[in-house]
Design a protein around this motif. Structure first.
Motif, PDB file in Angstrom:
ATOM      1  N   GLY A  97       1.593 -78.453 -74.747  1.00 22.45           N
ATOM      2  CA  GLY A  97       2.945 -78.949 -74.642  1.00 22.45           C
ATOM      3  C   GLY A  97       3.547 -78.599 -73.293  1.00 22.45           C
ATOM      4  N   ARG A  98       2.675 -78.319 -72.326  1.00 19.67           N
ATOM      5  CA  ARG A  98       3.169 -77.935 -70.999  1.00 19.67           C
ATOM      6  C   ARG A  98       3.737 -79.148 -70.260  1.00 19.67           C
ATOM      7  N   ARG A  99       4.608 -78.856 -69.344  1.00 19.83           N
ATOM      8  CA  ARG A  99       5.191 -79.897 -68.499  1.00 19.83           C
ATOM      9  C   ARG A  99       4.060 -80.594 -67.741  1.00 19.83           C
ATOM     10  N   GLY A 100       4.067 -81.901 -67.738  1.00 13.52           N
ATOM     11  CA  GLY A 100       3.055 -82.658 -67.033  1.00 13.52           C
ATOM     12  C   GLY A 100       1.895 -83.103 -67.909  1.00 13.52           C
ATOM     13  N   ASP A 101       1.710 -82.490 -69.094  1.00 16.46           N
ATOM     14  CA  ASP A 101       0.597 -82.863 -69.970  1.00 16.46           C
ATOM     15  C   ASP A 101       0.697 -84.315 -70.425  1.00 16.46           C
ATOM     16  N   LYS A 102       1.901 -84.765 -70.693  1.00  9.17           N
ATOM     17  CA  LYS A 102       2.090 -86.143 -71.144  1.00  9.17           C
ATOM     18  C   LYS A 102       1.637 -87.116 -70.057  1.00  9.17           C
ATOM     19  N   HIS A 103       1.985 -86.821 -68.829  1.00  3.49           N
ATOM     20  CA  HIS A 103       1.589 -87.688 -67.717  1.00  3.49           C
ATOM     21  C   HIS A 103       0.070 -87.681 -67.543  1.00  3.49           C
ATOM     22  N   LEU A 104      -0.555 -86.520 -67.651  1.00  2.33           N
ATOM     23  CA  LEU A 104      -2.018 -86.431 -67.559  1.00  2.33           C
ATOM     24  C   LEU A 104      -2.677 -87.270 -68.643  1.00  2.33           C
ATOM     25  N   ALA A 105      -2.116 -87.228 -69.832  1.00  4.77           N
ATOM     26  CA  ALA A 105      -2.671 -88.008 -70.943  1.00  4.77           C
ATOM     27  C   ALA A 105      -2.601 -89.501 -70.646  1.00  4.77           C
TER      28      ALA A 105
END
Length: 153
Positions: A97-105
């Protein structure tokens, strides 16, 4: 490891591939999704998932990000690189749930990212969506410009 597959001839739902090295998580998800009428196959690592995907051509892939040998981001990229990979829906089920994980996904071609624990009704509703309803795309707020900003004058 070889993928485990349940027969899909009797299941009217979708073909779902679950990829997670946590065997308890795999069992729980498999029971839940089979109970909802889906044909479920499983793999415990990225290599087994790639082989299973070639064999069963899943409609939906649920993958963990922290996999042994090949992480979920790389697995998603490889699934998308296959000519049939664009037709499948890929979702990450992760504790990340770290910042940036959504973008990496989204960069890896993952259509949806769920943080564990995910509600069973939410997951089933996602899987039951019509094909193509969750096209992978980087959300506008998280997009990165291809050209760097101009230096200050």
């Amino acid at each position: 490891m070889s993928p485990q597959e349940t027969p899909s001839s009797s299941a009217p739902g979708k073909r779902v591939l679950i990829v997670d090295d946590d065997t308890m998580m795999v069992e729980i998800l498999a029971q839940l999704l089979e109970g909802a009428g889906h044909a479920v196959s499983t793999a415990n690592d990225g290599q087994a998932a790639l082989l299973a995907a070639q064999d069963i051509r899943p409609d939906v892939v649920l993958l963990d990000i922290d996999l042994p040998g090949m992480d979920g981001y790389e697995l998603a990229r490889r699934l998308r690189a296959d000519p049939r990979g664009g037709a499948m829906t890929i979702a990450a089920l992760t504790g990340h749930g770290r910042r940036g994980d959504k973008h990496l996904a989204f960069q890896a071609g993952i259509d949806r990212r769920f943080c564990k624990p995910v509600g069973s009704q939410e997951l089933i509703a996602f899987i039951n969506q019509p094909a193509g309803a969750t096209a992978a795309a980087v959300p506008p707020a998280a997009s990165i410009s291809a050209t760097p900003p101009a230096p200050p004058a």
